[in-house]
Design an enzyme around this catalytic site. Structure first.
Site, PDB file in Angstrom:
ATOM      1  N   SER A 254       0.817  -1.206   0.000  1.00 41.92           N
ATOM      2  CA  SER A 254       0.000   0.000   0.000  1.00 41.92           C
ATOM      3  C   SER A 254       0.853   1.259   0.000  1.00 41.92           C
ATOM      4  O   SER A 254       1.891   1.326   0.650  1.00 41.92           O
ATOM      5  CB  SER A 254      -0.913  -0.016   1.221  1.00 41.92           C
ATOM      6  OG  SER A 254      -1.322   1.288   1.533  1.00 41.92           O
ATOM      7  N   LYS A 255       0.376   2.244  -0.706  1.00 41.36           N
ATOM      8  CA  LYS A 255       1.093   3.508  -0.790  1.00 41.36           C
ATOM      9  C   LYS A 255       1.116   4.227   0.559  1.00 41.36           C
ATOM     10  O   LYS A 255       1.980   5.052   0.807  1.00 41.36           O
ATOM     11  CB  LYS A 255       0.404   4.390  -1.837  1.00 41.36           C
ATOM     12  CG  LYS A 255       1.379   5.027  -2.804  1.00 41.36           C
ATOM     13  CD  LYS A 255       0.624   5.588  -3.967  1.00 41.36           C
ATOM     14  CE  LYS A 255       1.303   6.721  -4.678  1.00 41.36           C
ATOM     15  NZ  LYS A 255       2.731   6.751  -4.747  1.00 41.36           N
ATOM     16  N   ARG A 256       0.172   3.864   1.419  1.00 44.03           N
ATOM     17  CA  ARG A 256       0.139   4.511   2.738  1.00 44.03           C
ATOM     18  C   ARG A 256       1.302   4.076   3.627  1.00 44.03           C
ATOM     19  O   ARG A 256       1.584   4.687   4.635  1.00 44.03           O
ATOM     20  CB  ARG A 256      -1.182   4.205   3.445  1.00 44.03           C
ATOM     21  CG  ARG A 256      -2.344   5.031   2.919  1.00 44.03           C
ATOM     22  CD  ARG A 256      -3.553   4.838   3.802  1.00 44.03           C
ATOM     23  NE  ARG A 256      -4.039   3.463   3.721  1.00 44.03           N
ATOM     24  CZ  ARG A 256      -4.935   3.052   2.819  1.00 44.03           C
ATOM     25  NH1 ARG A 256      -5.423   3.908   1.952  1.00 44.03           N
ATOM     26  NH2 ARG A 256      -5.330   1.799   2.794  1.00 44.03           N
ATOM     27  N   LYS A 257       1.952   2.975   3.258  1.00 43.82           N
ATOM     28  CA  LYS A 257       3.022   2.469   4.136  1.00 43.82           C
ATOM     29  C   LYS A 257       4.420   2.796   3.593  1.00 43.82           C
ATOM     30  O   LYS A 257       5.404   2.175   3.996  1.00 43.82           O
ATOM     31  CB  LYS A 257       2.889   0.948   4.260  1.00 43.82           C
ATOM     32  CG  LYS A 257       1.495   0.497   4.657  1.00 43.82           C
ATOM     33  CD  LYS A 257       1.521  -0.496   5.805  1.00 43.82           C
ATOM     34  CE  LYS A 257       0.145  -0.777   6.354  1.00 43.82           C
ATOM     35  NZ  LYS A 257      -0.636  -1.688   5.515  1.00 43.82           N
ATOM     36  N   ASP A 290       7.424   5.967  -6.570  1.00 44.29           N
ATOM     37  CA  ASP A 290       7.872   4.958  -5.609  1.00 44.29           C
ATOM     38  C   ASP A 290       7.552   3.579  -6.160  1.00 44.29           C
ATOM     39  O   ASP A 290       6.760   3.454  -7.098  1.00 44.29           O
ATOM     40  CB  ASP A 290       7.169   5.194  -4.263  1.00 44.29           C
ATOM     41  CG  ASP A 290       5.667   5.066  -4.404  1.00 44.29           C
ATOM     42  OD1 ASP A 290       5.207   3.948  -4.705  1.00 44.29           O
ATOM     43  OD2 ASP A 290       4.941   6.061  -4.247  1.00 44.29           O
TER      44      ASP A 290
END
Ligand code: GLU
Length: 523
Positions: A254-257, A290
């Site tokens: 996940s991009k949140r991590k 990323d």
């Protein structure tokens, strides 16, 4: 059997998630394996942002990987529109039909009332089900509510006596008890459809035969099945595939991590590479790209073949042992029964090994074509296609051997492309190999004179020259070779020394050695 039709339905988020790409690939593969059609549909019902900016990177990811779509944005098709935001009339008329047939109802209950019902159910330890008070309203009461402007939503009337059965191609037989399901909202107060409604209508009207999607949607499937049934549509084959996990972990990538990934040993190399490469090729904000995004791999110089190979192996296997597969092989062998149930972790080292393999398959000219743009963007060469420049790039690539994995790796060999007076010396290597090494400077001076006089500047000629030199001096090769490498390349490591000298040529070698000697004496 009807033609296989699969779809991928991204929400336009401004980037293509590598895990989402894997889902898209599986859909594409299944369509291509069966000679069917692959449809791209845009789930943009909740979008306020600029659609074309948010969709651009998603379409670009498909184009880069060569995954074509038979219907959808840019190509159109017979079952459009392919943007959910343009399909509102279709959703509304389906809802009208459900209301008219008593399969859905307009619910006027306030959120507070529903919350109170929920709490009451919790207190009595029973499952919450809507009390359906709105079904008791008379026509005149409803008219009054409407006249008052009382907010309402449309809910599906769940047939509580049903068992919902799904034969999922990956998860197998799954059952849900409709008797435990609250009535889901299908149309919001403002007239926009909920995901479950829009998806079913689109999938049915676009004649999708196989819904292959992330397993997180398995919990939405019973509601969707009820909507299919209420509208009289035939069910597609569902296949809920495992999510793509973060390296070494069991959590969904996940991009949140990202902050966590930056520190993870497996991922760190990818972030380091980004930091080293992106600013050099004019992408100042390397943070914007990323390894969760497909664009990262494109921009840093991976090959589509490598990414496709790696993605196909994330949750699917040909025979439990074959790793390297061309897209043709994958298409030929792709079947849903070989999709695994367990989450598959993205493994940066494995990805790099696929990349190394596919890079190795390219001809020298193809490698040059991939690396050239990196040198151009970094300002190291003006025009990579210029014959002399392209010749030098070829020589460096040959010298790099298997050190060329990702196209941008060529930037690590910038010593072959900078002007002699702009070569930078790695301070550590310079100190160790020239400033502090016994006799390095006089030896460099001597070897320079030999180099300046020789008429054979080929790698083989230089090999002989240096061997004769160390013999005559009565020294070991190690005593001159390291100093020489630092003097001509500025670095402590690099390609084979004789190749390095030969590529640079006599003039550059002599000038660089002189510069190194001067530098060692200046401080
Ligand atoms: N837009 C939805 C998603 O990205 C589509 C889900 C589906 O495939 O039904 O999760």
């Amino acid at each position: 059997m009807s033609t296989v039709r699969t779809r991928f339905a991204p929400s336009p988020t401004g980037y293509m998630h590598i895990g989402g790409m894997r889902t898209a690939l599986f859909n594409w593969l299944w369509a291509r394996h069966n000679g069917g059609q692959f449809i791209l549909r845009i789930d943009d019902t909740d979008q306020e942002r600029n659609i074309s900016a948010a969709l651009g990177p998603i379409l670009q990811a498909f184009k880069w990987l060569g995954l074509d779509w038979d219907e959808g944005p840019e190509v159109g098709g017979e079952h459009g529109p392919y943007f959910q935001s343009e399909r509102n009339d279709l959703y509304r008329s389906a809802v009208d039909q459900l209301l008219a047939e008593g399969k859905a109802y307009r619910c006027y209950e306030t959120p507070e009332q529903i919350q109170a019902d929920r709490e009451a159910a919790e207190k009595e330890k029973r499952n919450f089900l809507n009390l359906r008070r709105s079904l008791e309203l008379t026509e005149s009461e409803k008219e009054q509510y409407e006249a008052e402007g009382r907010p309402s939503v449309v809910r599906l009337l769940v047939p509580r006596d049903q068992k919902i059965q799904i034969d999922d191609a990956v998860r197998g037989h799954v059952e849900f008890d409709a008797g435990l399901m609250p009535d889901p909202v299908i149309l919001r107060g403002n007239g926009t459809p909920l995901y479950n409604l829009a998806t079913v209508i689109d999938d049915a009207q676009m004649q999708i035969t196989h819904v292959i999607r992330a397993e997180e949607h398995l919990s939405n499937t019973p509601v969707q099945v009820l909507i299919y049934q209420a509208l009289g549509y035939e069910l597609p084959q569902f296949a809920h595939i495992p999510f793509v996990a973060a390296p070494g972990g069991k959590e969904k990538l996940s991009k949140r991590k990202l902050d966590k990934y930056r520190k993870s040993p497996q991922f760190k190399k990818m972030f380091d590479k980004a930091e080293a490469v992106f600013p050099r090729i004019g992408l100042e904000n390397a943070d914007g790209l990323d390894p969760v995004m497909v664009e990262y791999y494109e921009k840093i110089g991976y090959l589509p073949e490598a990414i496709l190979n790696a993605l196909a192996r994330l949750g699917w296997s040909l025979d439990d042992k074959t790793e390297i597969m061309s897209l043709d092989t994958i298409v030929e062998n792709f079947t849903l029964d070989r999709i695994v149930k367990a989450a598959a972790g993205l493994d940066p080292d494995k990805l790099l090994s696929f990349q190394a393999h596919w890079m190795n398959q390219l001809s020298l000219d193809e490698k040059v074509a991939h690396c050239g743009p990196y040198l151009e963007k970094a300002g190291l060469v003006k025009n990579a296609a210029d014959p002399e420049t392209s010749q030098r790039i070829s020589q460096v690539i040959v010298g790099m051997e298997d050190r060329l994995k990702i196209a941008s790796d060529i930037l690590d060999f910038d010593e072959f492309f900078v002007a002699d007076d702009e070569l930078e010396y790695d301070p550590k290597a310079f100190k160790k190999r020239i400033r502090k090494a016994t006799d390095a400077v006089p030896l460099l001076e001597k070897v320079k004179n030999e180099l300046a006089q020789t008429s054979d500047f080929s790698a083989a000629g230089l090999d002989k020259l240096l061997h004769d030199f160390v013999e005559a001096e009565g020294i070991g090769m190690g005593q001159i070779i390291h100093a020489l490498r630092v003097a001509v390349s500025g670095k402590g490591t690099g390609i084979g020394m004789f190749d390095c000298l030969a590529i640079l040529g006599k003039e550059s070698c002599v000038r660089r050695i002189d510069r190194a000697i001067a530098l060692s004496q200046s401080e």
